[in-house]
Scaffold this motif. Structure first.
Motif, PDB file in Angstrom:
ATOM      1  N   CYS A   1       0.808  -1.212   0.000  1.00 33.35           N
ATOM      2  CA  CYS A   1       0.000   0.000   0.000  1.00 33.35           C
ATOM      3  C   CYS A   1       0.843   1.265   0.000  1.00 33.35           C
ATOM      4  O   CYS A   1       0.857   2.007  -0.957  1.00 33.35           O
ATOM      5  CB  CYS A   1      -0.937  -0.023   1.189  1.00 33.35           C
ATOM      6  SG  CYS A   1      -2.088  -1.397   1.095  1.00 33.35           S
ATOM      7  N   THR A   2       1.533   1.499   1.082  1.00 33.24           N
ATOM      8  CA  THR A   2       2.253   2.773   1.158  1.00 33.24           C
ATOM      9  C   THR A   2       3.315   2.715   2.245  1.00 33.24           C
ATOM     10  O   THR A   2       3.163   1.985   3.219  1.00 33.24           O
ATOM     11  CB  THR A   2       1.275   3.934   1.446  1.00 33.24           C
ATOM     12  OG1 THR A   2       2.001   5.162   1.484  1.00 33.24           O
ATOM     13  CG2 THR A   2       0.556   3.759   2.770  1.00 33.24           C
ATOM     14  N   ASP A   3       4.404   3.450   2.046  1.00 37.02           N
ATOM     15  CA  ASP A   3       5.299   3.675   3.169  1.00 37.02           C
ATOM     16  C   ASP A   3       5.395   5.172   3.463  1.00 37.02           C
ATOM     17  O   ASP A   3       6.325   5.638   4.095  1.00 37.02           O
ATOM     18  CB  ASP A   3       6.674   3.028   2.964  1.00 37.02           C
ATOM     19  CG  ASP A   3       7.257   3.329   1.598  1.00 37.02           C
ATOM     20  OD1 ASP A   3       6.795   4.315   0.966  1.00 37.02           O
ATOM     21  OD2 ASP A   3       8.156   2.599   1.153  1.00 37.02           O
ATOM     22  N   ASP A   4       4.389   5.917   2.983  1.00 38.55           N
ATOM     23  CA  ASP A   4       4.326   7.355   3.229  1.00 38.55           C
ATOM     24  C   ASP A   4       3.769   7.606   4.635  1.00 38.55           C
ATOM     25  O   ASP A   4       2.613   7.273   4.920  1.00 38.55           O
ATOM     26  CB  ASP A   4       3.415   7.987   2.168  1.00 38.55           C
ATOM     27  CG  ASP A   4       3.372   9.501   2.290  1.00 38.55           C
ATOM     28  OD1 ASP A   4       3.593  10.022   3.412  1.00 38.55           O
ATOM     29  OD2 ASP A   4       3.109  10.158   1.270  1.00 38.55           O
ATOM     30  N   PRO A   5       4.614   8.195   5.509  1.00 43.11           N
ATOM     31  CA  PRO A   5       4.178   8.398   6.900  1.00 43.11           C
ATOM     32  C   PRO A   5       2.885   9.207   7.011  1.00 43.11           C
ATOM     33  O   PRO A   5       2.124   9.026   7.960  1.00 43.11           O
ATOM     34  CB  PRO A   5       5.338   9.164   7.536  1.00 43.11           C
ATOM     35  CG  PRO A   5       6.510   8.930   6.653  1.00 43.11           C
ATOM     36  CD  PRO A   5       5.985   8.675   5.280  1.00 43.11           C
ATOM     37  N   LEU A   6       2.621  10.063   6.026  1.00 37.66           N
ATOM     38  CA  LEU A   6       1.399  10.861   6.059  1.00 37.66           C
ATOM     39  C   LEU A   6       0.171   9.956   6.016  1.00 37.66           C
ATOM     40  O   LEU A   6      -0.719  10.035   6.851  1.00 37.66           O
ATOM     41  CB  LEU A   6       1.386  11.841   4.884  1.00 37.66           C
ATOM     42  CG  LEU A   6       0.094  12.649   4.737  1.00 37.66           C
ATOM     43  CD1 LEU A   6      -0.023  13.671   5.858  1.00 37.66           C
ATOM     44  CD2 LEU A   6       0.021  13.328   3.375  1.00 37.66           C
ATOM     45  N   TYR A   7       0.122   9.062   5.000  1.00 37.54           N
ATOM     46  CA  TYR A   7      -1.031   8.161   4.889  1.00 37.54           C
ATOM     47  C   TYR A   7      -1.079   7.183   6.054  1.00 37.54           C
ATOM     48  O   TYR A   7      -2.147   6.884   6.584  1.00 37.54           O
ATOM     49  CB  TYR A   7      -0.979   7.381   3.569  1.00 37.54           C
ATOM     50  CG  TYR A   7      -1.182   8.261   2.370  1.00 37.54           C
ATOM     51  CD1 TYR A   7      -2.342   9.034   2.250  1.00 37.54           C
ATOM     52  CD2 TYR A   7      -0.236   8.327   1.367  1.00 37.54           C
ATOM     53  CE1 TYR A   7      -2.533   9.854   1.152  1.00 37.54           C
ATOM     54  CE2 TYR A   7      -0.413   9.138   0.263  1.00 37.54           C
ATOM     55  CZ  TYR A   7      -1.567   9.906   0.161  1.00 37.54           C
ATOM     56  OH  TYR A   7      -1.744  10.711  -0.925  1.00 37.54           O
TER      57      TYR A   7
ATOM     58  N   GLY B   1      11.091   3.738  21.048  1.00 36.75           N
ATOM     59  CA  GLY B   1      11.673   2.819  20.084  1.00 36.75           C
ATOM     60  C   GLY B   1      10.669   1.934  19.366  1.00 36.75           C
ATOM     61  O   GLY B   1      11.036   1.181  18.486  1.00 36.75           O
ATOM     62  N   ILE B   2       9.378   1.997  19.741  1.00 44.00           N
ATOM     63  CA  ILE B   2       8.383   1.196  19.019  1.00 44.00           C
ATOM     64  C   ILE B   2       7.704   2.117  18.016  1.00 44.00           C
ATOM     65  O   ILE B   2       6.958   3.013  18.391  1.00 44.00           O
ATOM     66  CB  ILE B   2       7.337   0.603  19.977  1.00 44.00           C
ATOM     67  CG1 ILE B   2       8.031  -0.180  21.080  1.00 44.00           C
ATOM     68  CG2 ILE B   2       6.307  -0.199  19.198  1.00 44.00           C
ATOM     69  CD1 ILE B   2       8.019  -1.649  20.944  1.00 44.00           C
ATOM     70  N   SER B   3       7.974   1.906  16.738  1.00 43.56           N
ATOM     71  CA  SER B   3       7.442   2.802  15.732  1.00 43.56           C
ATOM     72  C   SER B   3       6.148   2.250  15.158  1.00 43.56           C
ATOM     73  O   SER B   3       6.105   1.113  14.707  1.00 43.56           O
ATOM     74  CB  SER B   3       8.467   2.976  14.610  1.00 43.56           C
ATOM     75  OG  SER B   3       7.826   3.302  13.412  1.00 43.56           O
ATOM     76  N   PRO B   4       5.083   3.053  15.174  1.00 38.83           N
ATOM     77  CA  PRO B   4       3.834   2.585  14.554  1.00 38.83           C
ATOM     78  C   PRO B   4       4.018   2.351  13.057  1.00 38.83           C
ATOM     79  O   PRO B   4       3.313   1.551  12.464  1.00 38.83           O
ATOM     80  CB  PRO B   4       2.848   3.718  14.829  1.00 38.83           C
ATOM     81  CG  PRO B   4       3.664   4.893  15.215  1.00 38.83           C
ATOM     82  CD  PRO B   4       4.969   4.396  15.731  1.00 38.83           C
ATOM     83  N   LEU B   5       4.988   3.046  12.455  1.00 39.04           N
ATOM     84  CA  LEU B   5       5.225   2.845  11.020  1.00 39.04           C
ATOM     85  C   LEU B   5       5.658   1.407  10.761  1.00 39.04           C
ATOM     86  O   LEU B   5       5.268   0.793   9.772  1.00 39.04           O
ATOM     87  CB  LEU B   5       6.292   3.810  10.506  1.00 39.04           C
ATOM     88  CG  LEU B   5       5.998   5.299  10.655  1.00 39.04           C
ATOM     89  CD1 LEU B   5       7.059   6.124   9.938  1.00 39.04           C
ATOM     90  CD2 LEU B   5       4.630   5.664  10.129  1.00 39.04           C
TER      91      LEU B   5
END
Ligand SMILES: *[C@@H]1O[C@H](CO)[C@@H](O)[C@H](O)[C@H]1NC(C)=O
Ligand SMILES: *[C@@H]1O[C@H](CO)[C@@H](O)[C@H](O)[C@H]1NC(C)=O
Ligand SMILES: *[C@@H]1O[C@H](CO)[C@@H](O)[C@H](O)[C@H]1NC(C)=O
Ligand SMILES: *[C@@H]1O[C@H](CO)[C@@H](O)[C@H](O)[C@H]1NC(C)=O
Ligand SMILES: *[C@@H]1O[C@H](CO)[C@@H](O)[C@H](O)[C@H]1NC(C)=O
Ligand SMILES: *[C@@H]1O[C@H](CO)[C@@H](O)[C@H](O)[C@H]1NC(C)=O
Ligand SMILES: *[C@@H]1O[C@H](CO)[C@@H](O)[C@H](O)[C@H]1NC(C)=O
Ligand SMILES: *[C@@H]1O[C@H](CO)[C@@H](O)[C@H](O)[C@H]1NC(C)=O
Ligand SMILES: *[C@@H]1O[C@H](CO)[C@@H](O)[C@H](O)[C@H]1NC(C)=O
Length: 537
Positions: free
Chosen positions: A128-134, A354-358
């Protein structure tokens, strides 16, 4: 029944079909050290790759490399390899193999091998996307479907919008058709071929990994040596229904059992039992707390404790009774403590450095891509979805509002997996499969094990009278002996026999099982012993 597909696969891989050729052939995989720092483990892991077609239905398909990890058998030379899958779908199987390898050594006589399924880990990850905005928008809007009387409609709209992002702004067109379960089943067989052992599959799958196992068993019945499917999902529903209803069939019962077993365990083992309340009063207070959070989400540092978050924590912790004492402490503070006490326990849970939602979103898009692509039916409108959500709410009060999001996404998903297993899971495999599960599992109820076993002629069932997701979450000497006997010589447990397990607040671990020791040779397994845990948080 699937001979055309089998020969298509053999043709594509260019490997000889003769069994004798397989037995004499050597592994085509070059095993070597894993990438520096990739796995933090003391296990002697090795890494390698196997090239497979991106599209098994296209003879001219380009190929890509499956990345494999191997944990060599404790006792060499090994009797062959067991491949592993840890479900989701969306989890990296290599990570799971390394995390649980010491527990799964299975008598120490087999190598353990795992590859990340298509769509997971580093293998074709972004649909789908790796754009942090979306990603921020998607994650920020994921709420419980029951949060307000408009949130179900909003979740439905979100399903359509996210599909749009994947289709028009992402790489879905290039990848989504190729990551379905039937192709992963073919990958398992490609790895068998590349391993160059006896040409037969040995496989241990958990949760969704049982759907993968049932699928490879049904597509390639003549290639099955041994297979344990633990924490069984109903694959009929996985492919053909809009919701995995049966998965939630026992969830409310397990939730209630949390409170009754807490009272039974008493205040030294379970904090909630110190409050002079009955199990049903504690459960009612917890439901009231959920309602309170629904109406007034709680700000905690830079995060918000809303209904989905609080239920998400509880639902996750039901998987592993090892966590139940901690869960009980948490609820005791949230339900009966002061605001300040609540903040103190919530802050490290919700604001974990250190836990990134991304990073977590990679799992979400893998889940959509694999499960939604596998699912055959679609829904045309929100009105058509209403009865499905209603049936979900009837199935489980605990799970209904956390399980609705995947339904909205799958019902509107733009792609279908390029290949779907077309059959009914009624099949006789070359050697019998062992299905396994706990009597009390909030994610894959034991009835699904009986359901799928009834289709696989000659298969057996290991039922453990324990609690948690997958039989391996309930340490038991008896189940250890059953598993060891099955991997040892294919012995199935007698029909109707049930293994006992310790109570959920007893703190009994696999290390205790190995010390008690009913296994024939536990010497080295004990040497490797760490604090065995099944689902780690
Ligand atoms: C590696 O694992 C050890 C033991 O579990 C832990 O103490 C250490 O912090 C880990 N290191 C990294 C880089 O994650
Ligand atoms: C993906 O395919 C759809 C349907 O054919 C098309 O409308 C869309 O523009 C394509 N997406 C991209 C990014 O090319
Ligand atoms: C526990 O509750 C019962 C009934 O509500 C009450 O009679 C009893 O005194 C309570 N005991 C303690 C230790 O609070
Ligand atoms: C998520 O996927 C992207 C590739 O799309 C990758 O760069 C990133 O490392 C992945 N994150 C994790 C935690 O695997
Ligand atoms: C929503 O929550 C209310 C109050 O707890 C409950 O009565 C209802 O059944 C729930 N509906 C769904 C769809 O979960
Ligand atoms: C298994 O589950 C499917 C889907 O729920 C159902 O249609 C089927 O009748 C079940 N089979 C048995 C033997 O219970
Ligand atoms: C199964 O375990 C439960 C909970 O520990 C216990 O109450 C029950 O008696 C056990 N059932 C059997 C058949 O042993
Ligand atoms: C298989 O192994 C078990 C011990 O693990 C043994 O009791 C049994 O007799 C063996 N069965 C056969 C058929 O060899
Ligand atoms: C257990 O394994 C060790 C190491 O492979 C071996 O030395 C020992 O003889 C084995 N013991 C039994 C009882 O098979």
């Amino acid at each position: 029944m699937v001979s055309t597909k089998v020969s298509l696969r053999v043709f594509l891989s260019g490997l000889p079909i003769l069994a004798s050729a397989r037995i004499t052939s050597r592994s085509a995989i070059e095993w070597g050290p894993c990438e520096e720092g990739e796995f933090n483990t003391t296990l002697p892991v090795q890494c390698g790759t196997v090239a497979v077609p991106l599209d098994y239905t296209d003879p001219d398909s380009k190929t890509f490399d499956l990345e494999l990890v191997k944990i060599p058998a404790l006792i060499q030379p090994s009797r062959g390899s067991i491949q592993l899958n840890f479900g989701g779908p969306g989890f990296s199987a290599r990570g799971g193999a390394v995390a649980t390898g010491s527990l799964l050594q299975a008598g120490g006589t087999y190598d353990l091998v795992a590859f990340d399924p298509r769509g997971t880990g580093k293998t074709i990850p972004t649909i789908c996307t790796d754009d942090p905005l979306y990603i921020g928008q998607i994650l920020g809007e994921t709420r419980a479907s029951n949060e307000s009387d408009t949130s179900l409609q909003r979740l439905w709209a979100r399903g359509q919008v996210d599909a749009h992002i994947c289709q028009h702004l992402g790489r879905g067109n290039e990848t989504a058709e190729f990551i379905g379960t039937a192709f992963v089943a073919r990958d398992l067989i490609s790895v068998v071929d590349a391993l160059g052992e006896d040409g037969l599959l040995r496989y241990w799958g958990f949760s969704y990994g049982t759907t993968l196992g049932a699928t490879v068993g049904a597509m390639f019945p003549d290639r099955i040596d041994k297979m344990i499917l633990d924490g069984v999902q109903n694959p009929h529903e996985y492919y053909h229904a809009h919701v995995d209803f049966e998965g939630w069939a026992d969830s409310d019962k397990v939730f209630s059992y949390f409170f009754t077993s807490c009272i039974e365990a008493g205040p030294t083992k379970c904090a909630l039992a110190a409050l002079n309340k009955t199990a049903s009063e504690l459960e009612q207070d917890t439901w009231d707390f959920f309602d309170k959070v629904r109406e007034a989400p709680i700000p905690v540092g830079s995060a918000i404790l809303d209904l989905l978050v609080v239920k998400g924590i509880v639902v996750e912790q039901l998987k592993d009774t090892f966590l139940w004492p901690t869960t009980s402490q948490l609820l005791a503070v949230l339900l009966y403590g002061s605001d300040m006490e609540a903040q103190a326990v919530l802050d490290p849970l919700l604001n974990r450095a250190g836990i990134s939602p991304l990073a977590g979103f990679n799992f979400t898009q893998a889940l959509w891509g694999i499960h939604c692509g596998d699912r055959i039916p679609r829904l045309g409108s929100f009105e058509e979805a209403i009865p499905e959500f209603a049936k979900l709410a009837e199935t489980s009060r605990l799970m209904s509002d956390v399980a609705a999001s995947i339904t909205s996404h799958c019902a509107q998903w733009p792609w279908h997996a390029k290949e779907a297993y077309p059959g009914d899971f009624k099949v006789k495999t070359k050697n019998p499969i062992l299905f396994a599960g706990n009597t009390r599992d909030a994610h894959t109820p034991i009835r699904s094990a009986y359901n799928v076993s009834s289709g696989f002629e000659g298969s057996g069932i290991l039922e453990v009278n324990g609690t948690g997701h997958c039989a391996l979450s309930a340490p038991s000497e008896c189940s250890f002996a059953v598993i060891a006997a099955y991997w040892g010589n294919g012995t199935l447990p007698s029909t109707g026999s049930v293994c006992e397990a310790a109570g959920p607040f007893d703190g009994y671990t696999w290390a205790d099982v190995f010390e008690a020791g009913t296994a024939t040779n536990k010497t080295e397994r004990i040497e490797r012993r760490t604090a065995y845990r099944w689902w780690s948080s």
